[in-house]
Write a protein that holds these residues in place. Structure first.
Motif, PDB file in Angstrom:
ATOM      1  N   ASN A   1      11.350  13.839  11.701  1.00 54.46           N
ATOM      2  CA  ASN A   1      11.550  14.323  10.331  1.00 54.46           C
ATOM      3  C   ASN A   1      13.026  14.471   9.982  1.00 54.46           C
ATOM      4  OD1 ASN A   1       8.828  14.392   9.746  1.00 54.46           O
ATOM      5  ND2 ASN A   1       8.577  16.544  10.277  1.00 54.46           N
ATOM      6  N   LYS A   2      13.822  14.962  10.940  1.00 60.59           N
ATOM      7  CA  LYS A   2      15.263  15.114  10.705  1.00 60.59           C
ATOM      8  C   LYS A   2      15.918  13.747  10.516  1.00 60.59           C
ATOM      9  CE  LYS A   2      16.353  19.620  11.279  1.00 60.59           C
ATOM     10  NZ  LYS A   2      17.194  20.408  10.355  1.00 60.59           N
ATOM     11  N   ARG A   3      15.537  12.793  11.338  1.00 68.19           N
ATOM     12  CA  ARG A   3      16.120  11.448  11.228  1.00 68.19           C
ATOM     13  C   ARG A   3      15.708  10.791   9.913  1.00 68.19           C
ATOM     14  NH1 ARG A   3      14.717  11.492  16.803  1.00 68.19           N
ATOM     15  NH2 ARG A   3      12.797  10.312  16.460  1.00 68.19           N
ATOM     16  N   PHE A   4      14.465  10.997   9.539  1.00 65.58           N
ATOM     17  CA  PHE A   4      13.971  10.418   8.294  1.00 65.58           C
ATOM     18  C   PHE A   4      14.713  11.006   7.092  1.00 65.58           C
ATOM     19  CE2 PHE A   4      10.913  10.507   4.709  1.00 65.58           C
ATOM     20  CZ  PHE A   4      10.710   9.143   4.571  1.00 65.58           C
ATOM     21  N   ALA A   5      14.898  12.320   7.111  1.00 61.78           N
ATOM     22  CA  ALA A   5      15.604  12.972   6.013  1.00 61.78           C
ATOM     23  C   ALA A   5      17.048  12.493   5.931  1.00 61.78           C
ATOM     24  CB  ALA A   5      15.555  14.487   6.195  1.00 61.78           C
TER      25      ALA A   5
ATOM     26  N   VAL B   1       7.327   6.789   2.084  1.00 64.02           N
ATOM     27  CA  VAL B   1       8.056   5.908   3.005  1.00 64.02           C
ATOM     28  C   VAL B   1       7.666   6.183   4.455  1.00 64.02           C
ATOM     29  CG1 VAL B   1      10.363   5.173   3.735  1.00 64.02           C
ATOM     30  CG2 VAL B   1       9.941   5.771   1.350  1.00 64.02           C
ATOM     31  N   GLN B   2       7.357   7.441   4.783  1.00 61.71           N
ATOM     32  CA  GLN B   2       6.968   7.745   6.157  1.00 61.71           C
ATOM     33  C   GLN B   2       5.636   7.091   6.536  1.00 61.71           C
ATOM     34  OE1 GLN B   2       7.664  12.170   6.279  1.00 61.71           O
ATOM     35  NE2 GLN B   2       8.567  11.671   8.249  1.00 61.71           N
ATOM     36  N   GLY B   3       4.884   6.660   5.515  1.00 66.39           N
ATOM     37  CA  GLY B   3       3.611   6.008   5.782  1.00 66.39           C
ATOM     38  C   GLY B   3       3.702   4.497   5.905  1.00 66.39           C
ATOM     39  N   LEU B   4       4.923   3.935   5.910  1.00 67.13           N
ATOM     40  CA  LEU B   4       5.079   2.484   6.025  1.00 67.13           C
ATOM     41  C   LEU B   4       4.433   1.975   7.315  1.00 67.13           C
ATOM     42  CD1 LEU B   4       8.800   1.974   4.898  1.00 67.13           C
ATOM     43  CD2 LEU B   4       6.728   1.744   3.529  1.00 67.13           C
ATOM     44  N   GLN B   5       3.884   0.754   7.252  1.00 70.46           N
ATOM     45  CA  GLN B   5       3.120   0.238   8.390  1.00 70.46           C
ATOM     46  C   GLN B   5       3.798  -0.911   9.131  1.00 70.46           C
ATOM     47  OE1 GLN B   5      -0.429  -0.387   5.806  1.00 70.46           O
ATOM     48  NE2 GLN B   5      -1.535   0.787   7.349  1.00 70.46           N
ATOM     49  N   THR B   6       4.833  -1.509   8.559  1.00 70.28           N
ATOM     50  CA  THR B   6       5.553  -2.568   9.265  1.00 70.28           C
ATOM     51  C   THR B   6       6.083  -2.020  10.587  1.00 70.28           C
ATOM     52  OG1 THR B   6       6.194  -3.570   7.164  1.00 70.28           O
ATOM     53  CG2 THR B   6       7.457  -4.224   9.097  1.00 70.28           C
TER      54      THR B   6
ATOM     55  N   HIS C   1       0.803  -1.224   0.000  1.00 70.86           N
ATOM     56  CA  HIS C   1       0.000   0.000   0.000  1.00 70.86           C
ATOM     57  C   HIS C   1       0.835   1.274   0.000  1.00 70.86           C
ATOM     58  CE1 HIS C   1      -4.064  -1.805   1.566  1.00 70.86           C
ATOM     59  NE2 HIS C   1      -3.669  -2.317   0.434  1.00 70.86           N
ATOM     60  N   HIS C   2       2.136   1.151   0.244  1.00 71.32           N
ATOM     61  CA  HIS C   2       2.975   2.342   0.317  1.00 71.32           C
ATOM     62  C   HIS C   2       4.284   2.111  -0.414  1.00 71.32           C
ATOM     63  CE1 HIS C   2       0.237   3.404   3.646  1.00 71.32           C
ATOM     64  NE2 HIS C   2       0.539   4.636   3.315  1.00 71.32           N
TER      65      HIS C   2
ATOM     66  N   VAL D   1      10.397   5.818  11.194  1.00 69.86           N
ATOM     67  CA  VAL D   1      10.913   4.718  10.376  1.00 69.86           C
ATOM     68  C   VAL D   1      12.419   4.539  10.591  1.00 69.86           C
ATOM     69  CG1 VAL D   1      11.292   3.904   8.015  1.00 69.86           C
ATOM     70  CG2 VAL D   1       9.111   4.981   8.633  1.00 69.86           C
ATOM     71  N   HIS D   2      12.817   3.299  10.880  1.00 68.92           N
ATOM     72  CA  HIS D   2      14.219   2.916  11.015  1.00 68.92           C
ATOM     73  C   HIS D   2      14.469   1.657  10.179  1.00 68.92           C
ATOM     74  CE1 HIS D   2      13.872   5.704  14.331  1.00 68.92           C
ATOM     75  NE2 HIS D   2      15.168   5.596  14.615  1.00 68.92           N
TER      76      HIS D   2
END
Length: 699
Positions: free
Chosen positions: A331-335, A199-204, A194-195, A260-261
């Motif tokens: 957001n900073k970590r994701f970027a 990537v920020q919308g990942l559900q795992t 679904h994504h 997300v990690h």
């Protein structure tokens, strides 16, 4: 006054005159149309099309293909040749014309193992220390078999790259050698059913269990199934899984989502290759192309992994469950995480240029070989002598050179970023890689169809490769970021730079032309220069670059105004969607400007005068063809007057003719052997092409 204007004058003068004069006017018109369809013999010279007077006066450029090739391929020519020579010496590892999905997958794995363990070519060693060498190897491998290029990219750029770029020393020490020698084949499990792009919308989910010091990886619903994961269906033993890191808390919420990690998750037993408990693997099946890559789907049912399997460069969890990070927000970590993964986009842009080169080589050589029609009682002429064929292929040849230098620049910037970790440079490379990947792969996808059509029925034969090249390359427009989404990122970054300009902020090097754009480029067009139509002016790099930058500046300013206006009524998302097509055009315009600027720099830097002249010719064709293709924009704002527009069109046709005259040398300078292009109609020794081609039909 041209013939059409003369006709119009005659019709005006003759209106109301006798029927005889009307019939005479009609007769003249019919005669003129007939001469277009059946040109008189004097328009042909020695069996070929006659050259326009201006073209006849033009000095023919002498191209030394070896010197030009040396400048093009640079210091990594030998390592690419090493790849070519290895596969040429191992015919059993060459991909046959017809092969089943399962056989192709196994062959791809044998090809990769042979390259690394027999030929001793170890691409992973260069991922961090010498990225330019890695991408040169990737281009050569993709030329052998695009599926092999993607499989290698999954193993080293994605799976290996995630360990090196997102992990720390303990991960490198544990996994480097196994990834390098393919003992640890792995996957990059980001995309979900679904994504994809979001990537920020990942559900795992990866939930930390402080009692066992483990993370529990779960797929909460079918929409969270990891999908299209390369290396998963058959060969992968590990996966870098992107999931939301969840920590238990003592407050009323119960859990805390840290964003997300990435986690290293074993998916198959190292000895038996059996799927591990809690891991569910399915095969995504037969695809439109790239069937040598074993794409699969992954589902996780409470799979436990050690805490050390968190790739913890940007965020870590201690034994007692406390989260620490040098970056203050999700957001900073994701970027930062995504910023370290741009190598995949760099590789796709670079490899797509390699595909474009092969397709242009085949189409140009065949067009020189194939003769069709001609003047009465004279030999047939080459189909590349026809203006229509030149119009199809010569701007494409110019673009392949332009993209070559632009992607080399991208690799240099990427290499610099990997060494310096400069924050501004990270932003520049992220945006430049997104824009070039989107622009180049879209252009190549369209060009593959044009090349196939330019080769007529013979282009439809599978042995001449356009079908497999087109099918294998098509997905380049989608993975590592959908092209439409990537162009939006470029537009967003441009708007950010635009805003900073008016807030007194500094502009980074890649974008510094915007400083002038908001001043000189957006002033009223000069009515004098708008009419200049001399060849020296039109071929002046300053005029060309100014025209590109002016267009980008106008688009940037106007979309900023539109967004501000629509945000009041529609909100920020609604305004963005309302202006989306405008934003995409802005992004493409900016990327074309960057490509031209780098092409101009590369022309100036070329040490050999003959090669420099040839590159200047190609650069002028690239620039003027792009201006002509968007001439409506320039005309609407009076940047180009009607007479100048006509002069640009005529000069573009002349330049296409001049490039045609040296097209054989220009495609030969790509220095790709016949046993790599593997198309009978695209052989360097064109006189042997038909004899090789007929062998595939059993003659």
């Amino acid at each position: 006054m041209d013939s059409d204007e003369a006709d119009a004058t005659n019709r005006t003068a003759e209106s109301g005159d006798s029927p005889d004069r009307d019939r005479a006017a009609v007769a003249r018109r019919v005669e003129r149309l007939s001469s277009h369809l059946n040109p008189p013999p004097e328009l042909f010279i020695n069996g070929g099309l006659a050259v326009a007077p201006c073209a006849a006066r033009a000095k023919k450029i002498e191209v030394d293909k070896d010197r030009l090739s040396a400048y093009m391929r640079g210091k990594y020519r030998d390592v690419q040749q090493g790849v070519y020579d290895y596969f040429n010496s191992r015919p059993e590892l060459q991909t046959p014309l017809e092969i089943s999905k399962d056989d192709h997958r196994e062959l791809c794995m044998r090809q990769l193992m042979g390259l690394v363990r027999e030929a001793g070519i170890r691409p992973f060693r260069y991922i961090v220390d010498e990225p330019a060498k890695y991408f040169a190897i990737l281009e050569a491998v993709g030329g052998v078999d695009m599926s092999l290029g993607i499989k290698m990219g999954v193993q080293y750029s994605l799976w290996g790259g995630s360990v090196l770029n997102l992990g720390t020393k303990k991960h490198r020490d544990k996994y480097f050698e196994g990834i390098d020698n393919v003992e640890y084949p792995g996957c990059f499990a980001m995309t979900e059913l679904h994504h994809g792009s979001n990537v920020q919308g990942l559900q795992t989910v990866a939930t930390f269990d402080p009692f066992t010091d483990e993370f529990i990886i779960d797929t909460p619903n079918d929409g969270a199934i990891k999908w299209w994961i390369g290396n998963a269906a058959v060969h992968g033993k590990f996966a870098t899984v992107f999931a939301k890191l969840v920590l238990p808390t003592h407050d009323t919420k119960g859990v805390s989502d840290m964003g997300v990690h990435a986690f290293i998750v074993p998916i198959r037993d190292m000895k038996t290759h059996n799927t591990l408990p809690g891991v569910e693997i399915h095969d995504c099946g037969h695809k439109v192309g790239l069937n040598g890559v074993d794409n699969g789907a992954l589902k996780f049912h409470s799979v436990r992994i050690p805490r050390d399997n968190l790739l913890n460069r940007f965020g870590d969890v201690s034994r007692d469950g406390k989260y620490t990070s040098t970056l203050p927000s999700i957001n900073k970590r994701f970027a930062a995480t995504l910023g370290e993964l741009v190598g995949g986009r760099v590789g796709l842009a670079y490899s797509s240029v390699g595909v474009l080169k092969i397709s242009v080589i085949i189409a140009v050589r065949y067009s020189l070989l194939r003769h069709q029609f001609g003047p009465p009682k004279q030999p047939e002429i080459s189909i590349l002598d026809y203006q229509s064929q030149q119009h199809k292929l010569m701007p494409m040849l110019a673009s392949s050179y332009a993209f070559h230098f632009a992607t080399l620049h991208l690799v240099d910037k990427y290499s610099e970023m990997k060494k310096s970790h400069d924050e501004e440079l990270v932003g520049d490379v992220h945006t430049l890689s997104a824009g070039l990947k989107a622009y180049v792969t879209s252009y190549t996808a369209k060009s593959l169809s044009v090349c196939r059509e330019a080769c007529g029925g013979h282009g439809y034969a599978a042995v001449n490769r356009f079908g497999s090249l087109r099918n294998d390359h098509d997905i380049f427009q989608t993975f590592e970021g959908d092209n439409t989404v990537l162009l939006q990122q470029v537009a967003g970054y441009l708007l950010k730079q635009y805003q900073e300009k008016f807030q007194g902020g500094t502009l980074t090097v890649t974008w510094n032309y915007l400083r002038e754009s908001m001043n000189s480029y957006l002033s009223q067009p000069n009515p004098v220069t708008a009419r200049w139509e001399g060849e020296d002016h039109l071929r002046d790099p300053k005029f060309q670059l100014d025209a590109f930058r002016y267009r980008t500046s106008r688009l940037l300013q106007s979309v900023a105004v539109r967004l501000r206006k629509h945000t009041k009524n529609l909100g920020s998302f609604g305004a963005w969607n309302r202006c989306l097509n405008h934003l995409l055009t802005l992004a493409e315009s900016h990327i074309e400007t960057v490509i031209l600027a780098k092409f101009i720099d590369s022309v100036r830097s070329c040490p050999d005068s003959g090669s420099r002249d040839a590159l200047k010719l190609l650069c002028d064709l690239y620039a003027l063809d792009r201006i002509w293709n968007d001439i409506g924009t320039y005309r609407n704002v009076d940047y180009v007057a009607p007479n100048k527009a006509k002069a640009i069109h005529k000069l573009t046709e002349l330049l296409s003719f001049q490039v045609k005259n040296v097209s054989k040398e220009l495609v030969d300078a790509f220095d790709i052997p016949d046993y790599v292009t593997r198309a009978p109609i695209g052989m360097q020794a064109t006189e042997e092409a038909y004899s090789h081609y007929t062998q595939f039909a059993g003659f």
